[in-house]
Design a protein around this motif. Structure first.
Motif, PDB file in Angstrom:
ATOM      1  N   TYR A 402       0.803  -1.221   0.000  1.00 31.61           N
ATOM      2  CA  TYR A 402       0.000   0.000   0.000  1.00 31.61           C
ATOM      3  C   TYR A 402       0.844   1.283   0.000  1.00 31.61           C
ATOM      4  CZ  TYR A 402      -2.623  -3.853   2.002  1.00 31.61           C
ATOM      5  OH  TYR A 402      -3.163  -5.094   2.246  1.00 31.61           O
ATOM      6  N   ILE A 403       2.158   1.165   0.087  1.00 33.20           N
ATOM      7  CA  ILE A 403       3.011   2.361   0.158  1.00 33.20           C
ATOM      8  C   ILE A 403       4.093   2.298  -0.919  1.00 33.20           C
ATOM      9  CG2 ILE A 403       2.559   2.734   2.614  1.00 33.20           C
ATOM     10  CD1 ILE A 403       5.324   1.500   3.196  1.00 33.20           C
ATOM     11  N   PHE A 404       4.419   3.465  -1.475  1.00 33.04           N
ATOM     12  CA  PHE A 404       5.348   3.538  -2.594  1.00 33.04           C
ATOM     13  C   PHE A 404       6.242   4.759  -2.413  1.00 33.04           C
ATOM     14  CE2 PHE A 404       1.471   1.465  -3.732  1.00 33.04           C
ATOM     15  CZ  PHE A 404       1.862   0.346  -4.456  1.00 33.04           C
ATOM     16  N   ALA A 405       7.536   4.518  -2.238  1.00 33.31           N
ATOM     17  CA  ALA A 405       8.484   5.614  -2.011  1.00 33.31           C
ATOM     18  C   ALA A 405       8.624   6.440  -3.284  1.00 33.31           C
ATOM     19  CB  ALA A 405       9.836   5.066  -1.580  1.00 33.31           C
ATOM     20  N   ARG A 406       8.335   7.735  -3.166  1.00 36.39           N
ATOM     21  CA  ARG A 406       8.446   8.625  -4.321  1.00 36.39           C
ATOM     22  C   ARG A 406       9.697   9.484  -4.264  1.00 36.39           C
ATOM     23  NH1 ARG A 406       2.948  11.787  -5.246  1.00 36.39           N
ATOM     24  NH2 ARG A 406       3.512  12.631  -3.202  1.00 36.39           N
ATOM     25  N   ARG A 407      10.091   9.924  -3.061  1.00 31.44           N
ATOM     26  CA  ARG A 407      11.264  10.787  -2.918  1.00 31.44           C
ATOM     27  C   ARG A 407      11.995  10.406  -1.632  1.00 31.44           C
ATOM     28  NH1 ARG A 407      10.572  14.987  -6.677  1.00 31.44           N
ATOM     29  NH2 ARG A 407      12.623  15.722  -6.015  1.00 31.44           N
ATOM     30  N   ARG A 408      13.309  10.652  -1.615  1.00 32.65           N
ATOM     31  CA  ARG A 408      14.076  10.427  -0.392  1.00 32.65           C
ATOM     32  C   ARG A 408      15.319  11.318  -0.433  1.00 32.65           C
ATOM     33  NH1 ARG A 408      15.165   4.969  -0.500  1.00 32.65           N
ATOM     34  NH2 ARG A 408      13.201   4.546   0.564  1.00 32.65           N
ATOM     35  N   GLY A 409      15.619  11.923   0.709  1.00 33.31           N
ATOM     36  CA  GLY A 409      16.822  12.738   0.818  1.00 33.31           C
ATOM     37  C   GLY A 409      17.493  12.520   2.157  1.00 33.31           C
ATOM     38  N   TYR A 410      18.822  12.679   2.186  1.00 30.08           N
ATOM     39  CA  TYR A 410      19.609  12.532   3.410  1.00 30.08           C
ATOM     40  C   TYR A 410      20.191  13.903   3.787  1.00 30.08           C
ATOM     41  CZ  TYR A 410      19.688   7.437   2.549  1.00 30.08           C
ATOM     42  OH  TYR A 410      19.345   6.130   2.342  1.00 30.08           O
ATOM     43  N   PHE A 411      20.192  14.188   5.102  1.00 32.69           N
ATOM     44  CA  PHE A 411      20.607  15.513   5.551  1.00 32.69           C
ATOM     45  C   PHE A 411      21.314  15.429   6.903  1.00 32.69           C
ATOM     46  CE2 PHE A 411      16.823  15.860   2.943  1.00 32.69           C
ATOM     47  CZ  PHE A 411      17.168  16.861   2.041  1.00 32.69           C
ATOM     48  N   LEU A 412      22.143  16.444   7.155  1.00 35.17           N
ATOM     49  CA  LEU A 412      22.739  16.669   8.467  1.00 35.17           C
ATOM     50  C   LEU A 412      22.045  17.866   9.104  1.00 35.17           C
ATOM     51  CD1 LEU A 412      24.924  16.528  10.721  1.00 35.17           C
ATOM     52  CD2 LEU A 412      26.395  17.908   9.214  1.00 35.17           C
ATOM     53  N   VAL A 413      21.533  17.674  10.315  1.00 34.62           N
ATOM     54  CA  VAL A 413      20.949  18.767  11.086  1.00 34.62           C
ATOM     55  C   VAL A 413      22.016  19.254  12.056  1.00 34.62           C
ATOM     56  CG1 VAL A 413      19.049  19.491  12.580  1.00 34.62           C
ATOM     57  CG2 VAL A 413      18.699  17.605  10.959  1.00 34.62           C
ATOM     58  N   PRO A 414      22.662  20.389  11.797  1.00 28.27           N
ATOM     59  CA  PRO A 414      23.717  20.849  12.703  1.00 28.27           C
ATOM     60  C   PRO A 414      23.122  21.315  14.029  1.00 28.27           C
ATOM     61  CG  PRO A 414      23.785  21.996  10.573  1.00 28.27           C
ATOM     62  CD  PRO A 414      22.462  21.312  10.675  1.00 28.27           C
ATOM     63  N   PRO A 415      23.946  21.417  15.061  1.00 29.01           N
ATOM     64  CA  PRO A 415      23.485  22.097  16.277  1.00 29.01           C
ATOM     65  C   PRO A 415      23.210  23.561  15.942  1.00 29.01           C
ATOM     66  CG  PRO A 415      25.856  21.773  16.351  1.00 29.01           C
ATOM     67  CD  PRO A 415      25.364  21.017  15.153  1.00 29.01           C
ATOM     68  N   ARG A 416      22.447  24.219  16.780  1.00 33.28           N
ATOM     69  CA  ARG A 416      22.022  25.582  16.488  1.00 33.28           C
ATOM     70  C   ARG A 416      23.211  26.520  16.204  1.00 33.28           C
ATOM     71  NH1 ARG A 416      17.335  27.961  17.132  1.00 33.28           N
ATOM     72  NH2 ARG A 416      16.568  26.118  18.227  1.00 33.28           N
ATOM     73  N   ARG A 417      24.326  26.313  16.902  1.00 32.43           N
ATOM     74  CA  ARG A 417      25.448  27.228  16.749  1.00 32.43           C
ATOM     75  C   ARG A 417      26.045  27.181  15.341  1.00 32.43           C
ATOM     76  NH1 ARG A 417      27.154  22.692  19.377  1.00 32.43           N
ATOM     77  NH2 ARG A 417      29.141  21.719  18.680  1.00 32.43           N
ATOM     78  N   HIS A 418      25.776  26.108  14.589  1.00 33.06           N
ATOM     79  CA  HIS A 418      26.336  25.962  13.240  1.00 33.06           C
ATOM     80  C   HIS A 418      25.234  25.838  12.176  1.00 33.06           C
ATOM     81  CE1 HIS A 418      30.189  25.645  15.062  1.00 33.06           C
ATOM     82  NE2 HIS A 418      30.063  24.408  15.489  1.00 33.06           N
ATOM     83  N   ARG A 419      24.041  26.322  12.473  1.00 38.09           N
ATOM     84  CA  ARG A 419      22.925  26.049  11.573  1.00 38.09           C
ATOM     85  C   ARG A 419      22.953  26.865  10.290  1.00 38.09           C
ATOM     86  NH1 ARG A 419      17.640  28.974  14.377  1.00 38.09           N
ATOM     87  NH2 ARG A 419      18.607  31.035  14.717  1.00 38.09           N
ATOM     88  N   ALA A 420      23.707  27.971  10.234  1.00 44.54           N
ATOM     89  CA  ALA A 420      23.707  28.855   9.058  1.00 44.54           C
ATOM     90  C   ALA A 420      24.886  28.545   8.142  1.00 44.54           C
ATOM     91  CB  ALA A 420      23.724  30.311   9.499  1.00 44.54           C
ATOM     92  N   LEU A 421      24.644  27.762   7.103  1.00 46.02           N
ATOM     93  CA  LEU A 421      25.642  27.460   6.075  1.00 46.02           C
ATOM     94  C   LEU A 421      26.984  27.044   6.676  1.00 46.02           C
ATOM     95  CD1 LEU A 421      24.904  30.339   3.525  1.00 46.02           C
ATOM     96  CD2 LEU A 421      23.814  28.102   3.743  1.00 46.02           C
ATOM     97  N   PRO A 422      27.001  25.926   7.380  1.00 47.87           N
ATOM     98  CA  PRO A 422      28.247  25.505   8.047  1.00 47.87           C
ATOM     99  C   PRO A 422      29.306  25.072   7.060  1.00 47.87           C
ATOM    100  CG  PRO A 422      26.614  23.749   8.136  1.00 47.87           C
ATOM    101  CD  PRO A 422      25.906  24.954   7.576  1.00 47.87           C
ATOM    102  N   THR A 423      30.564  25.210   7.437  1.00 50.39           N
ATOM    103  CA  THR A 423      31.666  24.601   6.705  1.00 50.39           C
ATOM    104  C   THR A 423      31.745  23.134   7.134  1.00 50.39           C
ATOM    105  OG1 THR A 423      33.319  25.107   8.402  1.00 50.39           O
ATOM    106  CG2 THR A 423      32.897  26.801   6.721  1.00 50.39           C
ATOM    107  N   PRO A 424      32.482  22.291   6.431  1.00 53.65           N
ATOM    108  CA  PRO A 424      32.577  20.882   6.821  1.00 53.65           C
ATOM    109  C   PRO A 424      33.205  20.661   8.199  1.00 53.65           C
ATOM    110  CG  PRO A 424      33.243  21.157   4.551  1.00 53.65           C
ATOM    111  CD  PRO A 424      33.119  22.519   5.125  1.00 53.65           C
ATOM    112  N   ASP A 425      34.012  21.615   8.663  1.00 54.62           N
ATOM    113  CA  ASP A 425      34.630  21.500   9.992  1.00 54.62           C
ATOM    114  C   ASP A 425      34.538  22.853  10.678  1.00 54.62           C
ATOM    115  OD1 ASP A 425      35.968  20.794  12.254  1.00 54.62           O
ATOM    116  OD2 ASP A 425      37.801  20.127  11.243  1.00 54.62           O
ATOM    117  N   PRO A 426      33.335  23.220  11.142  1.00 60.44           N
ATOM    118  CA  PRO A 426      33.107  24.592  11.603  1.00 60.44           C
ATOM    119  C   PRO A 426      33.842  24.982  12.863  1.00 60.44           C
ATOM    120  CG  PRO A 426      31.193  23.213  12.065  1.00 60.44           C
ATOM    121  CD  PRO A 426      32.118  22.402  11.222  1.00 60.44           C
ATOM    122  N   GLU A 427      34.417  24.006  13.577  1.00 59.84           N
ATOM    123  CA  GLU A 427      35.135  24.363  14.804  1.00 59.84           C
ATOM    124  C   GLU A 427      36.638  24.141  14.647  1.00 59.84           C
ATOM    125  OE1 GLU A 427      33.302  22.314  18.059  1.00 59.84           O
ATOM    126  OE2 GLU A 427      31.450  23.445  17.864  1.00 59.84           O
TER     127      GLU A 427
END
Length: 427
Positions: A402-427
């Motif tokens: 009864y279910i059919f996957a249409r879209r899927r995405g993977y993401f990193l949710v940074p901590p709040r201190r790095h939420r605005a366009l983080p670099t790969p190694d923000p610290e």
């Protein structure tokens, strides 16, 4: 624009889906003129995914997710690493939301997350985090993969809140709740806007959608189209468990967002109530009459752990296996802790010439993407199909029919201190 005789919740949900100035006006006219509580940026939790202590709960302590939600997928303008001006601009936008609304279901909960494609701009992977490209997780699915740079998730019990925030982010108004919110479009291009809803009554009121039988079978008490409650406290990971505990992104988490088309004609028209219980939970749930109504009798725990070792035996005895029992056997660590924190909600976004389409937005939080992939593959029930010809790739195999996957995405949710366009190694 809206029929004055329509139920308030139906108008609110439709307004969020439309997202226009007229829709916002209709929402505000229906909201008794009450202003949402404003926020204090310094009072926000350090984790963007810290929602549980700021939303409603039922009598059993189960989280009641905000009723109205919007996902905004966007790409940063230009190629290569984002400019400092862009980063400062996004800081102002997100801080504006923080000032406009209290961090609660009565105000606005929100989070921004970044894809592997975003970090490709730096030619370096995010430090301390495995963030692979999304992939197909069964031999019978072929979803479109979301590779936008980022996604901004908005959630509130007040539809006028998510609508006002959404329109400010899209540059269609300058303020939200009386506070200036600089437009997201100053630094990014919005690629996709997706809406949804969750909670008792909302699926029933919005079941006039492709994929749901014309007989309108969705119970009024159900928070989801399939007719049962979900997200029991005892079957969810805690926010602390899914939080990254080391590296520059400590305090963040990983996020998978899938969109799943639902085709429920056979679910309701061909399956009895006990068969639906069997296929959603387990044959043991039906055999022992553990579920009544939409699942109110289950309290804070679905009781699925009793049946996770019975998949193959149940396949042989009953010719069916349950969705929850298949997933749960991979959704526990060696100490018995649940690995995934699921925050799914319904949608009827795809408005065509005839009617909307029933689907499910499925955000999942976990420490590693690999944990999600393991649980999803466990849903395939390969061992059950090998045990008996009665269980096939989709038929009698949980809810895969009864279910059919249409879209899927993977993401990193940074901590709040790095939420605005983080670099790969923000610290």
């Amino acid at each position: 624009m809206f029929d004055g005789d329509l139920p308030r919740r139906t108008v609110m949900k439709a307004a969020v889906a439309i997202g226009s100035a007229g829709a916002l006006s209709a929402c505000l006219n229906r909201a008794d003129g009450a202003d949402a509580p404003t926020g204090d940026p310094d009072a926000k939790p350090s984790r963007q995914h810290a929602w549980r202590e700021h939303v409603r709960h039922d009598d059993h302590g189960n989280t009641q997710l905000p009723a109205h939600q919007i996902l905004i997928y966007f790409d940063i303008d230009g190629a290569g690493p984002p400019a400092d001006d862009d980063r400062a601009g996004l800081v102002e936008t997100l801080d504006g939301l923080d000032r406009a609304y209290e961090w609660s279901n009565d105000g606005l909960l929100h989070s921004v997350a970044y894809s592997p494609s975003y970090f490709d701009r730096f030619d370096v992977d995010p430090a301390g985090v495995s963030l692979p490209e999304p992939s197909a997780l069964s031999p019978f699915e072929s979803p479109t993969f979301d590779r936008q740079d980022a996604v901004l998730h908005l959630a509130s019990d007040r539809p006028e809140v998510v609508l006002a925030a959404d329109r400010a982010l899209r540059g269609e108004r300058e303020t939200a709740n009386g506070v200036t919110v600089p437009s997201l479009t100053d630094v990014a291009t919005i690629d996709s806007r997706r809406t949804g809803f969750v909670g008792a009554g909302l699926p029933a009121e919005n079941q006039d959608a492709a994929g749901v039988p014309d007989s309108r079978p969705v119970p009024e008490a159900s928070p989801l189209f399939m007719g049962f409650t979900a997200g029991f406290r005892g079957n969810q990971a805690t926010e602390s468990y899914v939080t990254l505990d080391s590296g520059p992104f400590a305090g963040g988490t990983t996020k998978v967002i899938a969109n799943i088309r639902q085709r429920l004609d056979d679910w309701y028209d061909e399956q009895s109530y006990d068969e639906r219980v069997t296929e959603l939970f387990s044959p043991g749930h039906a055999e022992n009459d553990l579920v009544e109504g939409v699942g109110e009798t289950l309290g804070a725990d679905s009781g699925i752990d009793r049946f996770v070792d019975d998949v193959v035996a149940d396949a042989k005895e009953y010719g069916r296996v349950g969705h929850a029992q298949k997933a749960a056997r991979a959704n526990r660590d060696p100490e018995g802790n649940v690995r995934l924190l699921r925050r799914h909600f319904e949608s009827t976004d795809d408005i065509g010439s005839e009617k909307a389409v029933a689907s499910l937005h499925f955000p999942s939080l976990q420490r590693t993407i690999a944990e999600f992939e393991t649980v999803r593959r466990s849903m395939n029930g390969t061992d059950a199909t090998a045990a008996t010809p009665a269980v096939r790739q989709r038929v009698n195999n949980g809810i895969l029919e009864y279910i059919f996957a249409r879209r899927r995405g993977y993401f990193l949710v940074p901590p709040r201190r790095h939420r605005a366009l983080p670099t790969p190694d923000p610290e």
